[in-house]
Design an enzyme around this catalytic site. Structure first.
Site, PDB file in Angstrom:
ATOM      1  N   HIS A  32     -11.503   0.472   8.134  1.00 18.20           N
ATOM      2  CA  HIS A  32     -11.451   1.717   8.760  1.00 18.20           C
ATOM      3  C   HIS A  32     -12.446   2.705   7.930  1.00 18.20           C
ATOM      4  CE1 HIS A  32      -7.782   1.086  11.352  1.00 18.20           C
ATOM      5  NE2 HIS A  32      -8.932   0.502  12.121  1.00 18.20           N
ATOM      6  N   GLU A  83      -3.089  -2.826  12.598  1.00 20.06           N
ATOM      7  CA  GLU A  83      -2.345  -3.733  11.661  1.00 20.06           C
ATOM      8  C   GLU A  83      -0.837  -4.020  12.321  1.00 20.06           C
ATOM      9  OE1 GLU A  83      -1.785  -2.649   7.469  1.00 20.06           O
ATOM     10  OE2 GLU A  83       0.256  -3.563   7.434  1.00 20.06           O
ATOM     11  N   THR A 113       1.567  -1.886   5.854  1.00 16.09           N
ATOM     12  CA  THR A 113       1.162  -1.641   4.125  1.00 16.09           C
ATOM     13  C   THR A 113       0.772  -0.413   3.816  1.00 16.09           C
ATOM     14  OG1 THR A 113      -0.913  -2.617   4.520  1.00 16.09           O
ATOM     15  CG2 THR A 113       0.742  -4.253   4.169  1.00 16.09           C
ATOM     16  N   CYS A 169       1.641  -1.752   0.038  1.00 15.66           N
ATOM     17  CA  CYS A 169       0.722  -2.472  -0.823  1.00 15.66           C
ATOM     18  C   CYS A 169       0.606  -1.598  -2.151  1.00 15.66           C
ATOM     19  CB  CYS A 169      -0.496  -2.966  -0.311  1.00 15.66           C
ATOM     20  SG  CYS A 169      -1.938  -1.709  -0.404  1.00 15.66           S
ATOM     21  N   SER A 178      -8.449   5.796   9.347  1.00 15.30           N
ATOM     22  CA  SER A 178      -7.729   5.214   8.121  1.00 15.30           C
ATOM     23  C   SER A 178      -6.461   5.815   7.605  1.00 15.30           C
ATOM     24  CB  SER A 178      -8.719   5.500   7.079  1.00 15.30           C
ATOM     25  OG  SER A 178      -8.175   5.135   5.748  1.00 15.30           O
ATOM     26  N   SER A 179      -5.404   4.879   8.086  1.00 18.49           N
ATOM     27  CA  SER A 179      -4.025   5.339   7.784  1.00 18.49           C
ATOM     28  C   SER A 179      -3.880   5.675   6.271  1.00 18.49           C
ATOM     29  CB  SER A 179      -3.180   3.989   8.190  1.00 18.49           C
ATOM     30  OG  SER A 179      -1.934   4.503   7.880  1.00 18.49           O
ATOM     31  N   ASN A 180      -4.353   5.051   5.333  1.00 14.35           N
ATOM     32  CA  ASN A 180      -4.054   5.351   3.798  1.00 14.35           C
ATOM     33  C   ASN A 180      -4.736   6.637   3.628  1.00 14.35           C
ATOM     34  OD1 ASN A 180      -6.251   4.507   1.808  1.00 14.35           O
ATOM     35  ND2 ASN A 180      -6.407   3.150   3.403  1.00 14.35           N
TER      36      ASN A 180
END
Length: 309
Positions: free
Chosen positions: A41, A126, A164, A194, A222-224
């Site tokens: 992403h 995901e 994650t 993660c 982007s999730s993170n």
């Protein structure tokens, strides 16, 4: 202006592996290479690979007969794998090994006749892939409040897994809510989140103690990256998520003496350096590096491209 760079930041081992797979596939088989969904992403990464011959598609029906097909780092449902086999597509799987580990955990719990609670964000690639890999009833929860409304067949036959790239703190709160309502539920605590996500979140915690503003380089899908921005705000630092230096606004830095810069796990370092160049256009910049956790994780490449130099 004093600028502190987070450490670690940017690409994780799963992202490096996924991009490497597409690059090696382009080199070995030649363009076009078809990639189901964005390989990671990040808009810049996707555009760069597109220019080099990668074709990003939403469905396998868009892939020509016999064309090399890559599954993204986020993983896919079992049905997508089965459809690829039925279509006779030669597939290279770039699923992050840590996401694949969650799939395996979910299948193991399902083999014990347990219903699964998946902690994650609805609609994320995901999450869709993980749900489709678990042959059991899967309940998706996004907040601790969602736990109160769960309707399960047997509260003594439950397990949970997690996306994650979540917030460690938020996820721990949801797990506590699950364990309070379902004392016999089984799961891996926050170990599914993660190492790279946890390290980058810790770096933001450290940054927040030393800076007034935090810039997170990363794409909005982007999730993170979003979690890093949210964490900065929760810690009392004004935080911005930007794709690149062109997202900077001079008014953000009026009266500001210290700025922290980090990047999501799918954002390349060249974009971070571009942001530093952008800050220098507003005035003198003194760049320092935050001490952080060293990362030396490397994931093995799939056999289809492991022989490409």
């Amino acid at each position: 202006m004093r600028v502190l760079l987070a450490q670690p930041r940017g690409f994780c081992a799963g992202v490096v592996r996924a991009i490497d797979i597409v690059e090696r596939a382009l080199k070995k088989y030649g363009p076009p290479i078809y990639v189901r969904h964005e390989i990671v992403h990040n808009r810049h990464v996707v555009e760069d690979l597109r220019k080099r011959g990668a074709v990003f598609v939403d469905e396998l029906s868009e892939v020509p007969e016999g064309a090399i097909t890559v599954f993204s780092a986020h993983g896919v449902a079992r049905k997508v794998q089965d459809d690829a086999i039925a279509l006779g597509l030669p597939v290279i799987d770039a699923t992050c090994p840590l996401v694949a580990k969650v799939h395996a955990e979910g299948r193991r719990y399902a083999s014990q006749d347990r219903e699964i609670v998946l902690i994650g964000h609805a609609g994320h690639a995901e999450v869709e892939g993980t749900i489709g890999q678990i042959p059991a009833k899967v309940h998706l929860v996004q907040t601790a409040e969602d736990v109160a409304t769960l309707d399960v067949a047997d509260e003594n036959k439950l397990a949970y897994v997690t996306q994650t790239t979540l917030s460690v703190d938020d996820t721990r709160g949801i797990i506590q809510a699950l364990q309070t309502r379902f004392p016999t539920i089984q799961g891996p605590d926050v170990r599914d989140i993660c190492y790279a996500t946890q390290n980058r979140q810790q770096a933001v915690r450290d940054l927040a103690q030393q800076v007034e503003v935090i810039l997170v380089v990363g794409s909005r899908n982007s999730s993170n990256s979003n979690r890093l921005k949210e964490l900065g705000e929760e810690l009392g630092c004004t935080s911005y998520l930007i794709d690149d230096e062109f997202g900077l606004k001079p008014e953000w830095f009026e009266g500001v003496q210290t700025v922290g810069v980090t990047a999501g796990a799918s954002a390349p370092e060249v974009l971070v350096q571009g942001v530093l160049d952008g800050l220098r256009r507003f005035g003198d910049v003194d760049v320092g590096l935050l001490a952080g956790v060293p990362e030396d994780v490397r994931f093995r490449l799939p056999p289809e491209v492991a022989d490409v130099a």
